[in-house]
Design an enzyme around this catalytic site. Structure first.
Site, PDB file in Angstrom:
ATOM      1  N   ALA A 183       0.879  -1.169   0.000  1.00 48.94           N
ATOM      2  CA  ALA A 183       0.000   0.000   0.000  1.00 48.94           C
ATOM      3  C   ALA A 183       0.913   1.215   0.000  1.00 48.94           C
ATOM      4  O   ALA A 183       1.807   1.322   0.847  1.00 48.94           O
ATOM      5  CB  ALA A 183      -0.907  -0.008   1.227  1.00 48.94           C
ATOM      6  N   GLN A 240       0.595   4.210   0.859  1.00 47.94           N
ATOM      7  CA  GLN A 240       0.566   5.129   1.988  1.00 47.94           C
ATOM      8  C   GLN A 240       1.245   4.538   3.223  1.00 47.94           C
ATOM      9  O   GLN A 240       1.350   5.196   4.253  1.00 47.94           O
ATOM     10  CB  GLN A 240      -0.879   5.539   2.321  1.00 47.94           C
ATOM     11  CG  GLN A 240      -1.699   4.476   3.030  1.00 47.94           C
ATOM     12  CD  GLN A 240      -2.399   3.503   2.092  1.00 47.94           C
ATOM     13  OE1 GLN A 240      -1.914   3.236   0.996  1.00 47.94           O
ATOM     14  NE2 GLN A 240      -3.539   2.997   2.508  1.00 47.94           N
ATOM     15  N   SER A 241       1.751   3.321   3.106  1.00 49.70           N
ATOM     16  CA  SER A 241       2.366   2.658   4.250  1.00 49.70           C
ATOM     17  C   SER A 241       3.789   3.157   4.509  1.00 49.70           C
ATOM     18  O   SER A 241       4.635   3.146   3.599  1.00 49.70           O
ATOM     19  CB  SER A 241       2.424   1.144   4.014  1.00 49.70           C
ATOM     20  OG  SER A 241       3.264   0.522   4.966  1.00 49.70           O
ATOM     21  N   PRO A 242       4.089   3.551   5.751  1.00 52.01           N
ATOM     22  CA  PRO A 242       5.467   3.941   6.054  1.00 52.01           C
ATOM     23  C   PRO A 242       6.433   2.775   5.901  1.00 52.01           C
ATOM     24  O   PRO A 242       7.611   2.959   5.601  1.00 52.01           O
ATOM     25  CB  PRO A 242       5.397   4.416   7.504  1.00 52.01           C
ATOM     26  CG  PRO A 242       4.211   3.727   8.080  1.00 52.01           C
ATOM     27  CD  PRO A 242       3.232   3.617   6.945  1.00 52.01           C
ATOM     28  N   TYR A 243       5.931   1.561   6.097  1.00 52.00           N
ATOM     29  CA  TYR A 243       6.807   0.389   6.014  1.00 52.00           C
ATOM     30  C   TYR A 243       7.149   0.035   4.569  1.00 52.00           C
ATOM     31  O   TYR A 243       8.226  -0.500   4.296  1.00 52.00           O
ATOM     32  CB  TYR A 243       6.180  -0.790   6.751  1.00 52.00           C
ATOM     33  CG  TYR A 243       5.951  -0.445   8.207  1.00 52.00           C
ATOM     34  CD1 TYR A 243       7.029  -0.364   9.092  1.00 52.00           C
ATOM     35  CD2 TYR A 243       4.692  -0.139   8.685  1.00 52.00           C
ATOM     36  CE1 TYR A 243       6.848   0.002  10.416  1.00 52.00           C
ATOM     37  CE2 TYR A 243       4.491   0.232  10.012  1.00 52.00           C
ATOM     38  CZ  TYR A 243       5.574   0.291  10.872  1.00 52.00           C
ATOM     39  OH  TYR A 243       5.383   0.657  12.176  1.00 52.00           O
TER      40      TYR A 243
END
Length: 197
Positions: free
Chosen positions: A9, A11-14
């Site tokens: 995704a 928008q995921s920081p990871y």
């Protein structure tokens, strides 16, 4: 060619913290990296998780500390509370799906441009101009998403169903055959497993 399915995704920081490493691992071992963007707002509740807003404060506090440590370890700048974190992730995901189908550019560069834009540069990943610039930076036609919108929307929905059926419950998530690896902090394990170690 064997493949690594990469559920992500934008928008995921990871996913931002994972950076180019998934592409490097795939290239090192001669694997094809297939990107499968998913809607985590739907994935989490369907697989026993909670979206960020519903998590206990202690979990959110720990995650924020851990993200900051991981970013420092990787030498990446990370805004702990980016302005556009809650912006609609679908347009950037649709563009990724369309670009992957069209080919001819660098998908890793696109993913990095979008995630870096959100987590380090204060950019809105739902904005058409930001998406177009990220596509161009990665060597794609900036209008590729416009031409592939319907196909991309259908693929985005299908990716979610596939993710749920394969036991994917978070991002970034990597599947090789039946073997699963969750999190940017498991990329070394993915590398070792493909190496037969």
């Amino acid at each position: 060619m064997p493949q690594i399915d990469y559920y992500l995704a934008l928008q995921s920081p990871y996913v931002y913290l994972a950076g180019r490493r998934p592409w490097e691992i795939a290239a090192r071992h001669g694997y094809d990296l297939v990107l499968k963007p998913v809607d985590v707002a739907q994935l989490f509740p369907r697989t026993g998780g909670k979206v960020r807003e519903e998590r206990h404060p202690s979990r959110k506090d720990y995650a924020a500390q851990d993200r900051a440590r991981q970013a420092r370890k990787l030498g990446l700048r990370l805004d702990p509370a980016p302005l556009y974190r809650s912006a609609n992730p679908a347009p950037a995901a649709y563009a990724l799906i369309a670009a992957q189908k069209a080919g001819g550019g660098d998908l890793g560069a696109y993913v990095q441009a979008i995630t870096r834009g959100l987590w380090a540069e204060g950019k809105d990943h739902s904005d058409d101009a930001v998406i177009g610039a990220a596509l161009a930076e990665a060597g794609f036609d900036p209008k590729v998403a416009d031409r592939g919108m319907l196909m991309a929307a259908e693929t985005y929905a299908a990716n979610l169903e596939e993710a749920v059926s394969r036991g994917v419950f978070g991002v970034p998530f990597f599947v090789v055959g039946e073997e699963k690896f969750w999190g940017q902090d498991r990329l070394e394990d993915l590398d070792l497993w493909i190496s037969g170690k």
